[in-house]
Design an enzyme around this catalytic site. Structure first.
Site, PDB file in Angstrom:
ATOM      1  N   PHE A 123      -3.072  10.636  -6.233  1.00 27.60           N
ATOM      2  CA  PHE A 123      -2.398  11.130  -4.953  1.00 27.60           C
ATOM      3  C   PHE A 123      -1.741  12.882  -5.591  1.00 27.60           C
ATOM      4  O   PHE A 123      -1.165  12.817  -7.031  1.00 27.60           O
ATOM      5  CB  PHE A 123      -0.778  10.710  -5.040  1.00 27.60           C
ATOM      6  CG  PHE A 123       0.099  11.317  -4.159  1.00 27.60           C
ATOM      7  CD1 PHE A 123      -0.064  10.868  -3.088  1.00 27.60           C
ATOM      8  CD2 PHE A 123       1.112  12.110  -4.509  1.00 27.60           C
ATOM      9  CE1 PHE A 123       0.450  11.634  -2.107  1.00 27.60           C
ATOM     10  CE2 PHE A 123       1.939  12.693  -3.395  1.00 27.60           C
ATOM     11  CZ  PHE A 123       1.405  12.566  -1.597  1.00 27.60           C
ATOM     12  N   ASP A 192       2.927   6.421 -12.023  1.00 29.05           N
ATOM     13  CA  ASP A 192       4.112   6.279 -10.540  1.00 29.05           C
ATOM     14  C   ASP A 192       3.431   5.186  -9.585  1.00 29.05           C
ATOM     15  O   ASP A 192       3.027   4.261  -9.165  1.00 29.05           O
ATOM     16  CB  ASP A 192       3.199   6.890 -10.157  1.00 29.05           C
ATOM     17  CG  ASP A 192       3.440   7.950  -8.656  1.00 29.05           C
ATOM     18  OD1 ASP A 192       4.640   7.160  -8.332  1.00 29.05           O
ATOM     19  OD2 ASP A 192       3.283   9.169  -8.243  1.00 29.05           O
ATOM     20  N   TYR A 217      12.386   7.622  -0.389  1.00 31.69           N
ATOM     21  CA  TYR A 217      11.914   8.009   0.401  1.00 31.69           C
ATOM     22  C   TYR A 217      11.769   6.560   1.247  1.00 31.69           C
ATOM     23  O   TYR A 217      11.315   6.877   1.893  1.00 31.69           O
ATOM     24  CB  TYR A 217      12.503   9.398   1.513  1.00 31.69           C
ATOM     25  CG  TYR A 217      11.113  10.339   0.380  1.00 31.69           C
ATOM     26  CD1 TYR A 217       9.833   9.472   1.043  1.00 31.69           C
ATOM     27  CD2 TYR A 217      11.910  10.862  -0.279  1.00 31.69           C
ATOM     28  CE1 TYR A 217       9.163  10.901   0.855  1.00 31.69           C
ATOM     29  CE2 TYR A 217      10.289  11.934  -1.027  1.00 31.69           C
ATOM     30  CZ  TYR A 217       9.426  11.636  -0.346  1.00 31.69           C
ATOM     31  OH  TYR A 217       8.097  11.830  -0.936  1.00 31.69           O
ATOM     32  N   LYS A 218      10.555   6.053   0.484  1.00 32.50           N
ATOM     33  CA  LYS A 218       9.580   5.220   1.176  1.00 32.50           C
ATOM     34  C   LYS A 218      10.325   3.861   1.492  1.00 32.50           C
ATOM     35  O   LYS A 218      11.363   3.730   2.406  1.00 32.50           O
ATOM     36  CB  LYS A 218       8.101   5.079   0.416  1.00 32.50           C
ATOM     37  CG  LYS A 218       7.491   6.605   0.670  1.00 32.50           C
ATOM     38  CD  LYS A 218       6.177   6.778  -0.340  1.00 32.50           C
ATOM     39  CE  LYS A 218       5.632   7.571  -0.360  1.00 32.50           C
ATOM     40  NZ  LYS A 218       6.102   8.958  -0.881  1.00 32.50           N
ATOM     41  N   ARG A 364      -4.252   4.595   8.142  1.00 33.89           N
ATOM     42  CA  ARG A 364      -3.269   4.057   7.712  1.00 33.89           C
ATOM     43  C   ARG A 364      -1.482   3.545   8.183  1.00 33.89           C
ATOM     44  O   ARG A 364      -1.190   4.360   8.825  1.00 33.89           O
ATOM     45  CB  ARG A 364      -2.749   5.158   6.290  1.00 33.89           C
ATOM     46  CG  ARG A 364      -2.083   4.525   5.001  1.00 33.89           C
ATOM     47  CD  ARG A 364      -1.805   5.259   3.995  1.00 33.89           C
ATOM     48  NE  ARG A 364      -0.684   6.426   4.201  1.00 33.89           N
ATOM     49  CZ  ARG A 364       0.374   6.284   3.709  1.00 33.89           C
ATOM     50  NH1 ARG A 364      -0.104   6.013   2.065  1.00 33.89           N
ATOM     51  NH2 ARG A 364       1.325   7.155   3.778  1.00 33.89           N
TER      52      ARG A 364
END
Length: 405
Positions: A123, A192, A217-218, A364
């Protein structure tokens, strides 16, 4: 497939939890791996904090509502969901800031070594944080393909930093094996967990991990820009020193000393004033995920993603899958490659099927099982089939890139 989906929904032990989320009628939300849905309890909790604790309690609420310990309280609730002890996790800052703090701390713990090892295609913020420290002369970035990762760890590597579940493909790293390989060569390891925390079982302590960060927030449904969290193994908490020596990381912040003295334990990883509204919202989401149970969530996620693959196959859709085909080797998502993935994604969104696009050619689809039904999955596959067969994605409005993709 629709009838089969409804049969699966009728036997789903998690079906009652969908009503605990605010999912708009007519929307099939396949982007919970980017922003989790809103728990219905969150607005009431925020109203309580804003109107009651802030509006009426005012500054007294730091004590009377116990705002001051929110980072520790939320962190302790996240801890068992990622295989940590309550005093090893704290909720604070953003994932990016927490990455910077822990990369810097790890480099200081390995004097004489400067290499931070990661993989190409990690990422971006993970790689950018290494680059920022490299510009300061504190780090050296090294990237190796995942199949050669263990062999790339040598005596110059201070830190191995990897994302447990890859954000594009959903592929899972073997956390235990790579942590062991890094330790055998004297390196520390930072994981991560942004695409695994709250979505699939993680056991940081069983894997002997040193550090970890994660996103709020996921899958934890903390809301846009929710605070992140970080983990420091108990064995490192005396030695670890973070570079952002803000006043909340001080041993006695309200002594207002001119000189910095770090707090004990993971509390020293705090920096500025805790974002109370964000932490309050995050706590609601974490409580809900803990109530459901990560193991149950992951089991359903695997069922949902495999059911989607079956639906796609029955519809005769030919899309290149870039996620591992073995559901045990991927997180809660499926990713497909198509040269017009962006336009296809936009056409689906226009139909109420919300996934996302990752440059340059990845469609995705996330499977957040707390609020997704098998019927949603069957319908999403039908919509995808129609978009591809009719060429609907070729409309001009679906090709125009928005600021956020």
């Amino acid at each position: 497939m629709l009838e089969r989906a409804r049969t699966l929904d009728a036997g789903d032990p998690l079906r009652e939890f969908r009503d605990r989320f605010d999912v708009a009628e007519g929307v099939i939300y396949l982007d919970g791996n980017s922003l989790g849905a809103l728990p219905k309890a969150t607005p009431d909790r925020l109203e309580e904090v804003v109107l009651g604790e802030w509006g009426q309690g005012l500054i007294r609420s730091w004590n009377s509502a116990d705002w001051i310990t929110l980072p520790q309280r939320v962190g302790a609730k996240i801890a068992p969901l990622v295989g940590a002890q309550p005093h090893e996790v704290i909720a604070c800052d953003s994932t990016s800031v927490n990455l910077f703090k822990l990369i810097s701390a790890a480099l200081a713990m390995r004097p004489g070594r400067k290499v931070v090892l990661s993989e190409p295609g990690n990422f971006p913020t993970d790689l950018y944080m290494i680059a920022g420290l490299e510009q300061q002369g504190l780090a050296e970035r090294r990237l190796a393909p995942r199949e050669a990762m263990a062999d790339a760890i040598d005596e110059n590597v201070a830190l191995l930093m990897l994302t447990h579940v890859h954000y594009k493909t959903g592929a899972i790293f073997d956390m235990a094996a790579l942590t062991e390989a890094a330790h055998a060569r004297g390196a520390l390891v930072l994981w991560d967990l942004s695409h695994s925390g709250g979505a699939l079982p993680v056991d940081l302590n069983a894997c002997n991990a040193d550090f970890a960060v994660g996103c709020g927030y996921k899958y934890f449904n903390g809301g846009p820009g929710a605070p992140g969290y970080l983990f420091v193994a108990e064995r490192h908490q005396i030695e670890v020193q973070q570079p952002l020596t803000g006043w909340m990381g001080h041993a006695a912040p309200f002594a207002f000393s001119d000189d910095y003295a770090p707090a004990l334990g993971v509390d020293r990883m705090l920096c500025g004033t805790p974002p109370i509204l964000g932490l309050a919202a995050l706590e609601v989401g974490v409580d809900l995920i803990a109530e459901i149970g990560v193991e149950r969530l992951y089991a359903k996620s695997q069922q949902l993603s495999e059911f989607f693959r079956q639906c796609v196959s029955e519809h005769g859709i030919e899309l290149e899958i870039v996620s591992p085909t073995d559901p045990a080797r991927r997180g809660s998502q499926l990713s497909f490659r198509h040269p017009e993935a962006y336009a296809i994604c936009q056409a689906l969104i226009a139909r109420g099927v919300i996934g996302d696009f990752r440059d340059p050619d990845i469609l995705r689809l996330g499977f957040a099982p707390a609020y997704l039904r098998f019927e949603d999955i069957a319908e999403a596959a039908r919509h995808l089939t129609e978009v591809l067969e009719t060429g609907e994605w070729q409309r001009d409005e679906f090709r125009e890139r928005a600021a956020v993709t």
